[in-house]
Design a protein around this motif. Structure first.
Motif: not given
Length: 179
Positions: A18-21, A4-5, A25-30, A65-74
């Motif tokens: 976006k750069k981190l994700a 989480y940023l 090689q993991i998904p990014f969500i704003d 909703e988003i925090s239920a996902l795994e291995n994402h940069v948010i």
């Protein structure tokens, strides 16, 4: 485990996220974009039509909703730390990185950002720099309390910031985040 940023507007959450994700090689969500898309309304319009409390409620719903996902940069909204439940949720499901910048840097970036009008409604009735300073002073303890670590983003290139974050993740043995 998610990354989480957090941080004030225009501290680099989306660009760095976006750069981190991409690099990891993991998904990014704003989270703000996700919220606006889900409710089919800009954040500015949501706040002007329904108020800040309504927006903060929807922001919390989106975070769940988003925090239920795994291995994402948010990339979170700048005020996500205002709700204790949001902070608890982020800490339980990931690593919280506070991106910091000086008020002057933030003001410069806000003025240059073409999306400011739709995605960054005024938080106070004060001038921009006064608003930034006042809001940062109020939120600083909440950012400090919620973070695992902080990165200063003033005058640094995205690749340098990326390297700094990876170094901190390795140093703190957050190897699960480096999938």
């Amino acid at each position: 485990m998610n990354i989480y940023l957090t941080g004030y507007r225009c501290t680099g959450k989306t660009s760095l996220g976006k750069k981190l994700a991409e690099s990891m090689q993991i998904p990014f969500i704003d989270a703000d974009v996700y919220l606006a898309d889900k409710y089919n309304i800009t954040i500015s319009d949501m706040v002007s039509s329904h108020g800040w409390n309504y927006f903060r409620e929807k922001e919390g719903t989106i975070l769940k909703e988003i925090s239920a996902l795994e291995n994402h940069v948010i990339a979170t909204g700048g005020g996500v730390i205002l709700q204790k439940d949001n902070v608890k949720l982020m800490k339980e499901t990931g690593i919280v990185i506070w991106l910091r910048a000086t008020p002057e840097t933030i003001k410069k970036r806000i003025v240059q950002d073409e999306t400011t009008e739709d995605s960054r409604p005024s938080l106070t009735s004060r001038g921009l720099l006064d608003e930034i300073e006042e809001t940062l002073n109020q939120r600083r303890p909440l950012y400090e309390e919620s973070m695992n670590f902080a990165i200063d983003t003033d005058n640094l290139e995205i690749n340098t910031l990326y390297s700094m974050i990876i170094k901190q993740l390795k140093k703190r043995d957050y190897s699960a985040a480096l999938v």
